[in-house]
Design an enzyme around this catalytic site. Structure first.
Site, short mmCIF file in Angstrom:
data_model
loop_
_atom_site.label_atom_id
_atom_site.label_comp_id
_atom_site.label_asym_id
_atom_site.label_seq_id
_atom_site.Cartn_x
_atom_site.Cartn_y
_atom_site.Cartn_z
N SER A 291 -17.17 41.40 -19.04
CA SER A 291 -16.75 40.49 -20.11
C SER A 291 -17.10 39.07 -19.70
O SER A 291 -16.76 38.66 -18.58
CB SER A 291 -15.24 40.58 -20.32
OG SER A 291 -14.89 41.88 -20.72
N LYS B 211 -4.64 43.38 -27.09
CA LYS B 211 -4.70 42.84 -25.72
C LYS B 211 -3.71 41.70 -25.61
O LYS B 211 -3.86 40.68 -26.30
CB LYS B 211 -6.13 42.37 -25.42
CG LYS B 211 -6.33 41.82 -24.01
CD LYS B 211 -7.82 41.51 -23.79
CE LYS B 211 -8.10 40.57 -22.65
NZ LYS B 211 -8.05 41.19 -21.34
N ARG C 170 -9.45 52.90 -21.10
CA ARG C 170 -8.76 51.64 -20.75
C ARG C 170 -7.26 51.92 -20.80
O ARG C 170 -6.65 51.89 -21.87
CB ARG C 170 -9.15 50.54 -21.74
CG ARG C 170 -8.49 49.19 -21.48
CD ARG C 170 -9.01 48.16 -22.48
NE ARG C 170 -8.47 46.85 -22.27
CZ ARG C 170 -7.30 46.41 -22.76
NH1 ARG C 170 -6.56 47.22 -23.50
NH2 ARG C 170 -6.90 45.19 -22.52
N1 TZP Z 1 -10.79 42.37 -24.96
C1 TZP Z 1 -10.90 41.36 -25.83
S1 TZP Z 1 -10.18 41.72 -27.30
C2 TZP Z 1 -9.69 43.26 -26.77
C3 TZP Z 1 -10.11 43.44 -25.47
C4 TZP Z 1 -9.89 44.63 -24.65
C5 TZP Z 1 -8.93 44.22 -27.61
C6 TZP Z 1 -9.72 44.77 -28.75
O1 TZP Z 1 -8.92 45.63 -29.52
P1 TZP Z 1 -9.01 45.67 -31.12
O2 TZP Z 1 -7.85 46.55 -31.53
O3 TZP Z 1 -10.31 46.31 -31.46
O4 TZP Z 1 -8.86 44.26 -31.61
#
Ligand code: TZP
Ligand code: MG
Length: 219
Positions: A117, A146, A46
């Site tokens: 998602s 994010k 990603r």
């Molecule tokens: N989609 C929803 S939360 C997120 C994504 C890509 C980020 C998750 O990252 P982390 O550091 O595990 O909270």
């Protein structure tokens, strides 16, 4: 080839590590290698956020990580970038509701893994009909990883899916750590996906191992 079976998908989702070049403290390839050695079962490339790579640099890094994943027998999924996934012949693609339409992605990628998602029951039903192999559900807890993340929602949606007998495998995302994993698995998620809990850890190996233990020790 044929579509992945849901029991195989469920196993792959158990410890799902997501990362790009901006997420870790060192070179992504060495982070992913340590994470796989610690117990990661699936990897998603990603490449997003401030300073994210584009063009050839993105392609080259993706290719290096993919080669590592192949050597370690861990499927390699690409976030959003369907063209990159096709160019690399990746194992799958993960898309969100704001990305290219799922039906069109499914048509392009054939039987590769398609993760989507989803944030509502309706989105889940539609995504299943359009060929999702698994759902990403979150953010479960608040996240720093994010920029445009929605509000944290806890495990309510996972429980709703289970009550509606949704059969598509589910991976939870957002603010997940080894410590807060047990209620997520108890709610019915097949696994957890994380960025920072692994990529930002002092010991990536130990962090992946702890997450794996948290998932496998919860019944
Ligand atoms: N989609 C929803 S939360 C997120 C994504 C890509 C980020 C998750 O990252 P982390 O550091 O595990 O909270
Ligand atoms: Mg996306």
């Amino acid at each position: 080839m044929s579509r992945i079976q849901s029991d195989v998908m469920r196993e792959l989702l158990k410890v799902y590590f997501i990362a790009g070049s901006v997420n870790g403290k060192k070179d992504l390839v060495s982070i992913v290698e340590e994470a796989i050695d610690g117990g990661v079962t699936l990897f998603q490339y990603r490449e997003k956020g401030n300073g994210a790579l584009t063009g050839d640099a993105k392609y080259e890094l993706a290719k290096r990580v993919q080669e590592l994943c192949k050597r370690k027998n861990i499927p390699f999924i690409v976030n959003d970038d369907v063209d990159l996934a096709l160019e690399l012949d990746a194992d799958g693609v993960h898309i969100g509701q704001e990305d290219e339409a799922a039906a069109s992605v499914r048509e392009k990628i054939g039987d590769k893994i398609l993760g989507i998602s989803v944030h509502t029951l309706e989105q889940a039903q539609k995504a299943a009909a359009q060929g999702a192999d698994y759902f990403g559900v979150g953010p479960i807890f608040s996240t720093q990883s994010k920029a445009d993340a929605r509000d944290a929602q806890g495990t309510a949606l996972i429980e709703l899916f289970k009550n509606h007998k949704i059969e598509t495998p589910i991976v939870a995302i957002g603010g997940i750590t080894a410590e807060n994993t047990p209620p997520i698995i108890k709610a019915g998620a097949d696994g957890v996906s994380v960025i920072s809990a692994i990529s930002q850890a002092d010991s990536v190996y130990e962090a992946a191992k702890k997450l794996k233990e948290a998932v496998f020790q919860t019944v």
